[in-house]
Design an enzyme around this catalytic site. Structure first.
Site, mmCIF file in Angstrom:
data_model
loop_
_atom_site.group_PDB
_atom_site.id
_atom_site.type_symbol
_atom_site.label_atom_id
_atom_site.label_comp_id
_atom_site.label_asym_id
_atom_site.label_seq_id
_atom_site.Cartn_x
_atom_site.Cartn_y
_atom_site.Cartn_z
ATOM 1 N N CYS A 2 117.275 28.660 69.008
ATOM 2 C CA CYS A 2 117.609 30.121 69.362
ATOM 3 C C CYS A 2 119.157 30.471 68.801
ATOM 4 O O CYS A 2 119.962 29.481 68.700
ATOM 5 C CB CYS A 2 117.725 30.381 70.838
ATOM 6 N N ARG A 27 117.307 31.166 62.899
ATOM 7 C CA ARG A 27 117.277 30.164 64.064
ATOM 8 C C ARG A 27 116.274 30.808 65.142
ATOM 9 O O ARG A 27 115.928 29.795 65.907
ATOM 10 C CB ARG A 27 118.769 30.267 64.787
ATOM 11 N N TRP A 75 113.913 31.616 69.978
ATOM 12 C CA TRP A 75 112.511 30.947 69.619
ATOM 13 C C TRP A 75 111.959 30.145 70.666
ATOM 14 O O TRP A 75 112.743 29.302 71.427
ATOM 15 C CB TRP A 75 113.106 29.675 68.588
ATOM 16 N N ASN A 100 120.979 28.781 74.592
ATOM 17 C CA ASN A 100 120.406 27.870 73.897
ATOM 18 C C ASN A 100 120.182 26.310 74.362
ATOM 19 O O ASN A 100 121.208 26.014 74.748
ATOM 20 C CB ASN A 100 121.026 27.917 72.325
ATOM 21 N N GLY A 101 119.117 25.871 74.099
ATOM 22 C CA GLY A 101 118.770 24.500 74.691
ATOM 23 C C GLY A 101 117.744 24.413 75.457
ATOM 24 O O GLY A 101 116.762 25.439 76.028
ATOM 25 N N GLU A 483 107.105 15.905 50.883
ATOM 26 C CA GLU A 483 107.840 16.911 50.818
ATOM 27 C C GLU A 483 107.005 18.251 50.187
ATOM 28 O O GLU A 483 107.322 19.282 50.907
ATOM 29 C CB GLU A 483 109.182 16.636 50.147
ATOM 30 N N LYS A 487 106.309 21.489 52.321
ATOM 31 C CA LYS A 487 106.726 22.983 51.840
ATOM 32 C C LYS A 487 105.486 23.966 51.923
ATOM 33 O O LYS A 487 105.389 24.914 52.447
ATOM 34 C CB LYS A 487 107.237 22.903 50.419
ATOM 35 N N GLU A 490 104.400 24.695 55.514
ATOM 36 C CA GLU A 490 105.307 25.506 56.341
ATOM 37 C C GLU A 490 105.177 27.033 55.755
ATOM 38 O O GLU A 490 105.313 27.865 56.725
ATOM 39 C CB GLU A 490 106.719 25.028 55.711
ATOM 40 N N HIS A 506 91.157 4.331 50.835
ATOM 41 C CA HIS A 506 90.904 4.151 51.988
ATOM 42 C C HIS A 506 90.935 5.270 52.930
ATOM 43 O O HIS A 506 91.249 5.276 54.190
ATOM 44 C CB HIS A 506 92.228 3.387 52.312
ATOM 45 N N LYS A 605 114.771 27.355 61.674
ATOM 46 C CA LYS A 605 115.836 26.647 60.789
ATOM 47 C C LYS A 605 116.265 25.399 61.465
ATOM 48 O O LYS A 605 116.124 24.273 60.755
ATOM 49 C CB LYS A 605 116.829 27.542 60.115
#
Length: 610
Positions: A2, A27, A75, A100-101, A483, A487, A490, A506, A605
């Site tokens: 947040c 955020r 968030w 925030n937390g 990665e 991406k 996401e 496998h 983020k």
């Protein structure tokens, strides 16, 4: 997660708060809200579900103003996104809090407060804070002492901004486990969870330390530590500026940040290599003595930074001749450890406030790791302040949730450390010179890769009706594939997984059919022929291959295989080079899918909560 912003001034602070929220929206964007002490000394609050734009529209219908205020973009952790769960939270129209937390003992506090007659209007853990502050004020404490007494009740992490209509000339803030900065102005002062929020009004910042509580007025800032002692915290002049956080000519921040990579890498290398050699002084005072006694590396990180660590593992082993292990920070926190002597504990983080990574660093110190090293993009961050050695990437602000330039600059910084460690474990001067030459050429090489934007955009059209994708690589290209898959998932919401190409038989081969694109990363290295054999297994089963390949790798296009040629590149920098076309692929697929590229659903983020 947040975002928090607050201000106290001799003018209406609403424009400051709204601009701060816009800059902090990366955020959190489930909901947003504002609370101000207005001219009539009431607390005026406006909240809205959705993004900051929705809040702005609501404020046009319900205009408010004031010279003291706090604001928040959320968030969601406790409680679904809704108007009622949005911050600020208010108790009996007299106290407002942004947070925030995560408060771990909120349920116990909630039950106690309900017994005392409090009515809860939200599902959040934050609401217990505002009720507690109100109760302490009712008992006769002033706002500062009420906030301090409240923090003593809280288990967990918090950054707090608190205002009251009974004390309209000051704001109280506190932090433990979540970042909070104070912006210093002339005749006005500000708070935020990130310096980026306040760059339009100040470039002078005070970073609160763990456990600090501060009283902020228009003309003064008083900070007290965990013991209640008045302390002075140094003010820093930020090198960032407001323009760096603007999107400019680009459609999205992510695209801007992809194209900023040559410049960001150049800035990260500047002053750190010269005459074909690494300038070891860039690691700071005492670094050489510390590195002299290092014989293994432990890397701990999250998300994209974890992938950077996985790539570096190959470099430390192949080039530096030292063992390296890599672990996800959230797993490191919750298991027993055997600490090897003379191991460098290395953390990677774009923000420097990633909760799990920061907790892992603190655990490592308690476990007895002799030395800690951080690679980070935010000089004011907790990770930087708490590590023995630091190497700053120079990526500049990264706003898009999907990391691009922060990732590639981390890989550059890791190569510099690989050279430094390698010097002590048999790396020849010729090898060092070759790596430095590759790094020197890297900005120009990435410029060449960016010329592939148009053919990659055309290729992305094939993903319009796809719901799954498989990414393959071998050696250090396997984490590059991971990665690339991250991406894509996401920002396009396509389910994407990455595997070492040698693992196809496998299990993953069972998924291959004409409906699933298989993306492969294929530089011309010692594993190329092995990779080709693996990819033949895909073609033989009707799978559709998309290969990002060295121009001389010998892949032939046919009905089952499309090839995007990447300019020749040497092994040390090839993971950086091959990451860029995968970033472009994810971006263009997301464009076709019509998703929110810079602010993908359910993500934020900076993950500053566990």
């Amino acid at each position: 997660m947040c975002g928090i912003v607050g201000a106290i001034a001799n003018r209406d602070v609403l424009p400051i708060l709204l601009e701060g929220l816009r800059r902090l929206e990366y955020r959190g964007y489930d909901s947003a809200g504002i609370a101000l002490v207005d001219a009539g000394e009431c607390i005026a609050r406006v909240r809205s579900i959705g993004k900051v734009k929705s809040l702005e529209e609501k404020l046009q219908e319900m205009p408010v103003s004031g010279q003291l205020g706090i604001a928040h973009t959320r968030w969601a952790t406790h409680g679904v996104p809704s108007d009622k769960n949005a911050h600020p939270h208010v108790c009996k129209k007299s106290v407002a809090v942004v947070h925030n937390g995560i408060i771990e003992n909120h349920q116990i506090l909630r039950e106690e407060q309900i017994k005392q007659g409090h009515h809860f209007t939200s599902q959040t853990d934050t609401e217990v804070i505002v009720h507690a502050v109100h109760d302490f004020i009712e008992q006769g404490k002033d706002l500062f002492d009420a906030v301090r007494a409240t923090t003593e009740l809280l288990d967990g992490a918090y950054a707090l901004g608190v205002i009251s209509n009974t004390e309209k000339n000051r704001m109280i803030v506190a932090r433990r486990g979540s970042p909070l900065v104070i912006g210093v102005g002339e005749g006005e002062n500000y708070i935020a969870s990130d310096v980026a929020a306040l760059l339009p009004v100040t470039q002078t910042f005070i970073i609160l330390e763990e456990g600090d509580i501060a009283e902020i007025t228009k003309d003064s800032i008083k900070i007290f530590d965990t013991e209640g002692h008045h302390v002075e915290r140094e003010a820093h002049l930020s090198k960032l500026n407001a323009e760096l956080s603007e999107r400019g000519k680009y459609r999205h921040y992510m695209l801007k940040e992809i194209y900023e990579q040559p410049e960001a890498i150049h800035a990260t290398l500047e002053g750190r290599i010269s005459g074909g050699r690494l300038l070891e002084e860039c690691f700071g005072t005492g670094a050489s003595d510390i590195l002299d006694n290092i014989d293994s590396i432990k890397i701990v990180a999250c998300g994209t930074s974890y992938h950077a660590g996985l790539i570096a593992k190959y470099g430390f082993g192949d080039l530096s001749n030292v063992p390296c292990s890599v672990e996800v920070a959230s797993e490191f926190r919750y298991r027993k450890h055997v600490v090897s002597e003379n191991t460098l504990f290395l953390t990677l983080s774009q923000s420097g406030e990633t909760a799990d990574t920061l907790a892992a660093l603190r655990i490592a110190k308690r476990l007895g790791y002799k030395h800690t090293f951080a690679i980070c993009n935010v000089p004011e961050s907790s990770l930087v302040r708490e590590s023995d050695l630091v190497l700053m990437t120079q990526a500049g602000p990264e706003i898009g949730v999907a990391s691009t330039k922060a990732f590639t600059t981390q890989l550059v910084a890791l190569l510099l450390l690989i050279i430094a460690v390698g010097r002590r474990h048999g790396m020849s001067e010729e090898t060092e010179k070759a790596i430095v030459e590759q790094l020197d050429s890297l900005p120009e090489r990435i410029e060449q890769v960016l010329l592939l934007d148009e053919p990659i955009a055309e290729l992305a059209k094939q993903f319009a009706d796809k719901h799954h994708a498989l990414f393959l690589g071998r050696g250090p290209q396997y984490p590059v594939a991971k990665e690339g898959a991250l991406k894509l998932k996401e920002i396009s919401y396509i389910h994407a997984e990455a595997y070492p190409a040698g693992e196809l038989k496998h299990g993953p081969l069972a998924l291959v059919d004409a409906k699933m694109p298989v993306v492969a990363v294929a530089p011309n290295d010692q594993l190329l022929e092995k990779l080709k054999a693996n990819l033949e297994e895909v073609s033989a089963r009707g799978g559709h291959l998309i290969v990002f390949s060295h121009i001389d790798a010998g892949f032939i296009e046919d009905e089952h295989c499309q090839v995007i040629h990447v300019a020749p590149t040497e092994q040390a920098i090839s993971p950086i080079i091959y990451s860029v076309p995968l970033q472009l692929l994810a971006y263009h697929v997301a464009i076709i899918k019509g998703t929110d590229i810079d602010q993908p659903r359910n993500l934020a983020k900076s993950v500053t909560v566990e």
